[in-house]
Enzyme design. Structure first.
Site, PDB file in Angstrom:
ATOM      1  N   TYR A  70      44.943  24.766  64.670  1.00  0.00           N
ATOM      2  CA  TYR A  70      45.087  24.970  66.123  1.00  0.00           C
ATOM      3  C   TYR A  70      44.275  26.168  66.607  1.00  0.00           C
ATOM      4  O   TYR A  70      44.743  26.926  67.457  1.00  0.00           O
ATOM      5  CB  TYR A  70      46.555  25.211  66.495  1.00  0.00           C
ATOM      6  N   TYR A  79      58.913  17.551  69.352  1.00  0.00           N
ATOM      7  CA  TYR A  79      57.770  17.696  68.442  1.00  0.00           C
ATOM      8  C   TYR A  79      58.184  17.117  67.092  1.00  0.00           C
ATOM      9  O   TYR A  79      59.227  17.474  66.546  1.00  0.00           O
ATOM     10  CB  TYR A  79      57.363  19.169  68.263  1.00  0.00           C
ATOM     11  N   ASP A  97      65.520  14.375  63.255  1.00  0.00           N
ATOM     12  CA  ASP A  97      64.460  15.188  62.666  1.00  0.00           C
ATOM     13  C   ASP A  97      65.010  16.608  62.515  1.00  0.00           C
ATOM     14  O   ASP A  97      64.965  17.410  63.441  1.00  0.00           O
ATOM     15  CB  ASP A  97      63.221  15.138  63.564  1.00  0.00           C
ATOM     16  N   LYS A 110      60.698  21.899  56.162  1.00  0.00           N
ATOM     17  CA  LYS A 110      60.449  23.355  56.270  1.00  0.00           C
ATOM     18  C   LYS A 110      61.196  24.259  55.282  1.00  0.00           C
ATOM     19  O   LYS A 110      60.571  24.834  54.408  1.00  0.00           O
ATOM     20  CB  LYS A 110      60.692  23.794  57.706  1.00  0.00           C
TER      21      LYS A 110
HETATM   22  C1  LIG Z   1      57.296  21.406  61.626  1.00  0.00           C
HETATM   23  C2  LIG Z   1      57.947  20.176  62.106  1.00  0.00           C
HETATM   24  C3  LIG Z   1      57.463  18.902  61.762  1.00  0.00           C
HETATM   25  C4  LIG Z   1      56.186  18.716  60.960  1.00  0.00           C
HETATM   26  O1  LIG Z   1      56.265  19.260  59.695  1.00  0.00           O
HETATM   27  P1  LIG Z   1      54.921  19.595  58.880  1.00  0.00           P
HETATM   28  O2  LIG Z   1      55.392  20.017  57.539  1.00  0.00           O
HETATM   29  O3  LIG Z   1      54.234  20.696  59.651  1.00  0.00           O
HETATM   30  O4  LIG Z   1      54.104  18.364  58.850  1.00  0.00           O
HETATM   31  C5  LIG Z   1      58.146  17.793  62.213  1.00  0.00           C
HETATM   32  N1  LIG Z   1      59.273  17.923  62.957  1.00  0.00           N
HETATM   33  C6  LIG Z   1      59.765  19.119  63.292  1.00  0.00           C
HETATM   34  C7  LIG Z   1      61.027  19.189  64.089  1.00  0.00           C
HETATM   35  C8  LIG Z   1      59.130  20.282  62.891  1.00  0.00           C
HETATM   36  O5  LIG Z   1      59.600  21.481  63.257  1.00  0.00           O
END
Ligand SMILES: *Cc1c(COP(=O)(O)O)cnc(C)c1O
Length: 420
Positions: A13, A141, A235, A264
């Site tokens: 980015y 996101y 998610d 994460k």
């Molecule tokens: C960071 C994130 C992703 C993507 O994860 P990456 O390991 O960066 O591909 C997807 N969903 C959420 C809610 C996130 O915070």
């Protein structure tokens, strides 16, 4: 600025021509990042929300070193290994309801891609065609790969730029009130024949701007998805592992999603690993004598043993160290330190949820200048858009946390003073 040819590393980015050069990190310890010039920064964001136990936790380091000596990697097609078996068992025991089946990948975005493919193939396996879209929420996101990107907020820059390349999903506002609940209900009714699933970030839309919502809103999403017969994908890539105060954010709404994504903090911020976890009901739709009904996915580094060993060690720490209590203590300190900023000119909102504290400005500040002033204050905090936020390690010492809060407060006060 130096010529394009002098940049072998292409950064995330980042406008390579005009962005300030990155700082060189040479070591990490606890909640500190050590730079090549000897400076130490207090990390306010735990390396994109991953390093929940702080950096270099000796228990994780020992587990990874041990695994490195035995078997750093082995393919997962036709083979299995104890670190993955054990991790799958432990995750399913920790997750609510019948979330009993774990598919490992290597990044959050791919965990979302797998969740989306699972949902789409679920309907195909059930003999129902035409269900190829998902309902996603504005402000969301879900990652940077194609399917994940298509479920991100439709107004956000990346989506606008790549719109023509992406599958078109169905978007709604989160059901924060009766009117928006009715709108979600009506949209689900109108599109249900073409929808494969509903996807949501439980309790907080992270990269969309630390936009929090109460558990009742999440419960409404779950109830409406169920009413229309659609699987719910949670998610929890940002929220998982105590970031919001409970081990998983879904617990606070007492819901059990059909598919849940983790990444994460899964390895305590040490190695790349992600998991897509499905309920037995979802898994059963793939359980068949027909090879074509099998889940059609399989990354090369799937269930990497080193990463699984790190994740198992991270789960040990959730058992032996008081992470949830630490998240609650951080929440109280963030609340006390950041809440008063809400009264300042130029501040639109202050939000605190678990170990997440965000100040939202009325207008996006000059981010480059703000970032360098924060570094000058000895803290590593990365504002984006109109948001200045803290998501420290859950183990951050009180005095480091106080310095992080003081830096955010000082910069917010400076922005308010400039408006006066
Ligand atoms: C960071 C994130 C992703 C993507 O994860 P990456 O390991 O960066 O591909 C997807 N969903 C959420 C809610 C996130 O915070």
């Amino acid at each position: 600025m130096s010529a394009p040819g002098l940049h072998p590393l292409w950064r995330p980015y980042t406008q390579m021509k005009s962005a300030a050069p990155p700082l060189e990190a040479v070591a990490t310890r606890g909640s500190r990042i050590v730079l090549a010039d000897g400076c130490e920064l207090i990390d306010g964001i735990a390396s994109w929300w991953t390093a929940v136990h702080g950096y270099n936790h000796p228990h994780i380091a020992a587990a990874v070193a041990d695994q490195l000596g035995r078997m750093p990697h082995v393919m997962f097609g036709g083979l299995t290994h104890a670190p993955a078996e054990r991790l799958a068992q432990r995750l399913t025991a920790l997750l609510p309801g019948a979330l009993n089946h774990v598919f490992f990948t290597d990044s959050g975005s791919v965990a979302v891609e797998v969740a989306l493919k699972m949902a789409v193939q679920l309907w195909l396996n059930r003999g129902e065609t035409g269900r190829t879209r998902v309902l996603a929420f504005r402000g969301g996101y879900h990652g940077d790969t194609m399917g994940a990107m298509s479920a991100c907020d439709p107004e956000e820059g990346m989506h606008r730029r790549f719109g023509a390349y992406l599958p078109t999903q169905v978007f709604c506002d989160l059901p924060r009130d009766a009117e928006r609940s009715a709108a979600l209900d009506a949209t689900l009714a109108r599109h249900r024949h073409e929808l494969a699933a509903v996807i949501v970030e439980p309790l907080v839309q992270g990269a969309g701007g630390m936009l929090t919502h109460p558990p009742e809103v999440l419960a409404t999403v779950a109830r409406l998805a169920r009413r229309h017969g659609l699987p719910l994908i949670a998610d929890e890539i940002f929220t998982g592992f105590a970031r919001t105060g409970t081990l998983f954010a879904c617990e606070q709404a007492e819901i059990v999603p059909d598919i849940l994504c983790l990444s994460k903090a899964l390895t305590g911020g040490t190695l790349a690993l992600a998991a897509t976890v499905a309920t037995t009901e979802i898994f059963s739709a793939f359980w068949s004598d027909d090879p074509a009904a099998a889940l059609m996915h399989g990354p090369t580094f799937m269930a990497n043993p080193l990463a699984c060993a790190a994740a198992n060690a991270s789960l040990d720490l959730f058992e032996t160290e008081p992470r949830r209590a630490q998240a609650a203590a951080i929440a109280a300190r963030l609340e006390a330190g950041l809440r008063p900023l809400a009264r300042l000119a130029g501040v639109r909102d202050v939000r605190v949820l678990g170990a997440i504290g965000a100040v939202q400005f009325a207008q996006a500040p000059d981010l480059a200048a703000l970032k360098s002033r924060l570094v000058a204050r000895g803290v590593w905090v990365r504002p984006f858009g109109d948001i200045l936020y803290l998501t420290p390690a859950l183990t951050v010492p009180d005095d480091d946390l106080d310095r992080l809060i003081a830096a955010v407060a000082a910069e917010t006060e400076a922005i308010a003073a400039a408006l006066a």
